[in-house]
Design a protein around this motif. Structure first.
Motif, mmCIF file in Angstrom:
data_model
loop_
_atom_site.group_PDB
_atom_site.id
_atom_site.type_symbol
_atom_site.label_atom_id
_atom_site.label_comp_id
_atom_site.label_asym_id
_atom_site.label_seq_id
_atom_site.Cartn_x
_atom_site.Cartn_y
_atom_site.Cartn_z
ATOM 1 N N SER A 4 16.475 17.468 -13.173
ATOM 2 C CA SER A 4 16.197 18.464 -12.142
ATOM 3 C C SER A 4 17.444 18.798 -11.332
ATOM 4 C CB SER A 4 15.087 17.960 -11.208
ATOM 5 O OG SER A 4 15.494 16.780 -10.551
ATOM 6 N N GLU A 5 18.455 17.915 -11.353
ATOM 7 C CA GLU A 5 19.676 18.176 -10.619
ATOM 8 C C GLU A 5 20.670 19.011 -11.418
ATOM 9 O OE1 GLU A 5 19.989 13.775 -9.892
ATOM 10 O OE2 GLU A 5 20.908 14.522 -8.060
ATOM 11 N N LEU A 6 20.362 19.246 -12.696
ATOM 12 C CA LEU A 6 21.249 20.014 -13.553
ATOM 13 C C LEU A 6 20.840 21.476 -13.554
ATOM 14 C CD1 LEU A 6 21.337 17.625 -16.639
ATOM 15 C CD2 LEU A 6 23.025 17.778 -14.810
ATOM 16 N N ARG A 7 21.825 22.339 -13.662
ATOM 17 C CA ARG A 7 21.524 23.757 -13.812
ATOM 18 C C ARG A 7 21.334 24.031 -15.293
ATOM 19 N NH1 ARG A 7 25.114 28.856 -11.553
ATOM 20 N NH2 ARG A 7 23.889 30.502 -12.545
ATOM 21 N N PRO A 8 20.117 24.374 -15.751
ATOM 22 C CA PRO A 8 19.858 24.407 -17.187
ATOM 23 C C PRO A 8 20.409 25.635 -17.898
ATOM 24 C CG PRO A 8 17.872 25.008 -15.973
ATOM 25 C CD PRO A 8 18.905 24.605 -14.958
ATOM 26 N N GLY A 46 29.588 22.780 -6.976
ATOM 27 C CA GLY A 46 28.180 22.514 -6.762
ATOM 28 C C GLY A 46 27.290 22.728 -7.973
ATOM 29 N N VAL A 47 27.868 23.119 -9.104
ATOM 30 C CA VAL A 47 27.104 23.328 -10.341
ATOM 31 C C VAL A 47 27.406 22.179 -11.296
ATOM 32 C CG1 VAL A 47 26.742 24.811 -12.346
ATOM 33 C CG2 VAL A 47 27.101 25.831 -10.093
ATOM 34 N N THR A 48 26.369 21.589 -11.874
ATOM 35 C CA THR A 48 26.530 20.495 -12.832
ATOM 36 C C THR A 48 25.731 20.807 -14.092
ATOM 37 O OG1 THR A 48 26.816 18.856 -11.072
ATOM 38 C CG2 THR A 48 26.198 18.022 -13.224
#
Length: 272
Positions: A4-8, A46-48
């Motif tokens: 959920s912390e990853l940008r898919p 801020g993007v992972t």
């Protein structure tokens, strides 16, 4: 870090920026790979997102691919795919990492319960609109068939593989991505100057290419004579770039999918 912390989903330009400039943190190793293949996190502004990092120092030498590196061919495959407009290879760059320079490719998270497009099916029970490719038997001797779906997304991938001269298109190298797309991965053994096409996607052999393939191939031919050819020369030999242009020209001339050769195994092992 949870999913959920990853940008898919990232668009192409954002993905390339993240791949090139993001901080790379190794998460673990994919143990089934024959060369060092690491899954890692990339973080920037801020993007992972996850990626696959394949350091050059972890490559095993291949007698029939003595020039260049697997990493360079991975990047070259992405460049050709992107130039085609079909975007069948995830964004891929060559960059430095914890184990030195290597190919860095955006990780594709497959949806749960995705319907397979390639696999072994019981002989006599071929799903509708599937092509048999080869006969097989399980450990108990029961007959099976290696087969794949008659799917236009796979047909496009088969055309791209013919352009790349992909010597290792296994079923496990075909991935589902977001928005019902498919991707091909693992292109380290492509672009040989000799015909070495080895794939599980032989179902369209001798059939006409998809209707949109001719326009795509014509665009690739023009690009290979210009900027794309110049960029590929940073990753491949001059002879390999020229051979790629010849394969494109041959596909334009025949307008048909290639035929398996009798001179080498036409199906990779293991197929899936």
């Amino acid at each position: 870090m949870t999913s959920s912390e990853l940008r898919p989903v990232l668009d192409e330009s954002d993905a390339l920026r993240l791949l090139r400039s993001g901080e790379l943190e190794v998460e673990g190793r994919l143990v089934d790979a024959s060369n060092t293949t690491l899954r890692a996190f990339l973080s920037l502004d801020g993007v992972t997102a996850r990626c696959v990092y394949k350091p050059i120092r972890g490559e095993r030498p291949l007698w029939d691919f003595p020039d260049g590196t697997l990493a360079d061919r991975e990047v070259a495959a992405y460049l050709v795919s992107h130039a085609s407009g079909w975007d069948l290879v995830p964004p891929t760059v060559l960059r430095d990492g914890p184990l030195g320079p290597g190919a860095c490719q955006l990780w594709i998270d497959e949806p749960e319960h995705a319907e397979p497009l390639v696999g072994f099916v019981p002989a006599g029970s071929l799903p509708p609109r599937w092509f048999p490719v080869a006969a097989a038997r399980d450990d108990d001797g029961a007959p099976y068939a290696l087969a794949h779906a008659d799917d236009p997304r796979l047909a496009r991938l088969a055309v791209l593989d013919a352009v790349l001269n992909n010597a290792d298109r296994k079923g496990g190298h075909v991935l589902y991505g977001p928005d019902d797309r498919i991707y091909g991965v693992d292109h380290g053994v492509c672009f040989h100057v000799e015909d070495k096409l080895r794939t599980v996607l032989w179902g369209w052999s001798r059939r006409p290419l998809p209707p949109d393939a001719r326009e795509m191939l014509a665009g690739l031919a023009a690009a290979l004579a210009g900027p794309l050819g110049e960029t590929l020369a940073e990753h491949l030999t001059t002879a390999e770039v020229a051979a790629t242009a010849r394969r494109v020209a041959r596909l334009l001339e025949t307008n048909r999918f290639p035929v398996p050769s009798d001179d080498w195994p036409a199906i990779p092992w293991p197929p899936i």
